[in-house]
Enzyme design. Structure first.
Site, PDB file in Angstrom:
ATOM      1  N   VAL A  45       0.866  -1.181   0.000  1.00 11.62           N
ATOM      2  CA  VAL A  45       0.000   0.000   0.000  1.00 11.62           C
ATOM      3  C   VAL A  45       0.898   1.224   0.000  1.00 11.62           C
ATOM      4  CG1 VAL A  45      -2.035  -1.052   1.084  1.00 11.62           C
ATOM      5  CG2 VAL A  45      -0.262  -0.055   2.525  1.00 11.62           C
ATOM      6  N   SER A  46       0.452   2.266  -0.672  1.00 13.44           N
ATOM      7  CA  SER A  46       1.307   3.445  -0.800  1.00 13.44           C
ATOM      8  C   SER A  46       1.067   4.490   0.282  1.00 13.44           C
ATOM      9  CB  SER A  46       1.133   4.080  -2.181  1.00 13.44           C
ATOM     10  OG  SER A  46      -0.223   4.330  -2.436  1.00 13.44           O
ATOM     11  N   THR A  47      -0.051   4.404   1.010  1.00 11.82           N
ATOM     12  CA  THR A  47      -0.317   5.380   2.073  1.00 11.82           C
ATOM     13  C   THR A  47      -0.938   4.692   3.277  1.00 11.82           C
ATOM     14  OG1 THR A  47      -2.569   5.875   1.335  1.00 11.82           O
ATOM     15  CG2 THR A  47      -0.797   7.210   0.381  1.00 11.82           C
TER      16      THR A  47
END
Length: 181
Positions: A9-11
């Site tokens: 996941v990027s955030t």
């Protein structure tokens, strides 16, 4: 033979996505009648970073051996670059690692699975580039209105809330003092 899963996941705001990906991987392993040895999770890591250069991606890369199976939920969770996808899959194939992409039921052990995978990785790269362009356009528009763009210096997010970063503020004051003297 061992089975692994990979999640990215990027955030922090995508925390629910982590659980959804893990559930998908566990379900896929159960369908294949294999026991998962480990699931590697990279949080706050951009898809533009090659898999081998991500903290957990590197561990996964080093851990897999001939005959192992890798599950991931979607192509764009692992790759956002055609070059990275192609090079990585080539190494995995040479090592005899089976890769299963769960959302579309793609098995890279088949010619059709590999062809479809390369098309999907191309779309994932295109999506990353489009997101980047939209952000540049938004920031340019905000600048024309005199609005600040980016994170305010001396502030950071913790648990989804803005909090003061005193260490960063003190550093800024020291640098400012050196500049003014």
């Amino acid at each position: 033979m061992k089975a692994y899963g990979y999640v990215r996941v990027s955030t922090d705001e995508q925390e629910n996505s982590v659980q959804a990906q893990i559930e998908s991987i566990r379900s896929g392993a159960k369908k294949e009648d294999v026991e998962l040895a480990e699931i590697f999770i990279d949080k706050d890591v951009s898809g533009s970073v090659p898999l081998r250069n991500r903290p957990q991606g590197r561990l996964l890369w080093d851990r897999m051996d001939r005959g192992d199976i890798l599950f991931f939920s979607k192509v764009d969770r692992v790759f956002r670059s055609v070059a990275d996808a192609a090079a990585t899959v080539m190494v995995w194939q040479d090592k005899g690692i089976r890769v299963i992409i769960l959302d579309l039921g793609i098995d890279l052990a088949t010619a059709a699975g590999r062809m479809f995978f390369h098309q999907l990785s191309s779309f994932a790269e295109f999506e990353r580039e489009m997101i980047s362009q939209r952000l540049k356009d938004i920031f340019a528009h905000l600048r024309t209105q005199g609005r600040l763009v980016g994170r305010p210096y001396g502030w950071g997010k913790r648990d989804g809330k803005w909090v003061e970063d005193m260490q960063e503020r003190e550093l800024a004051q020291r640098v400012s003092g050196m500049y003014l003297s």
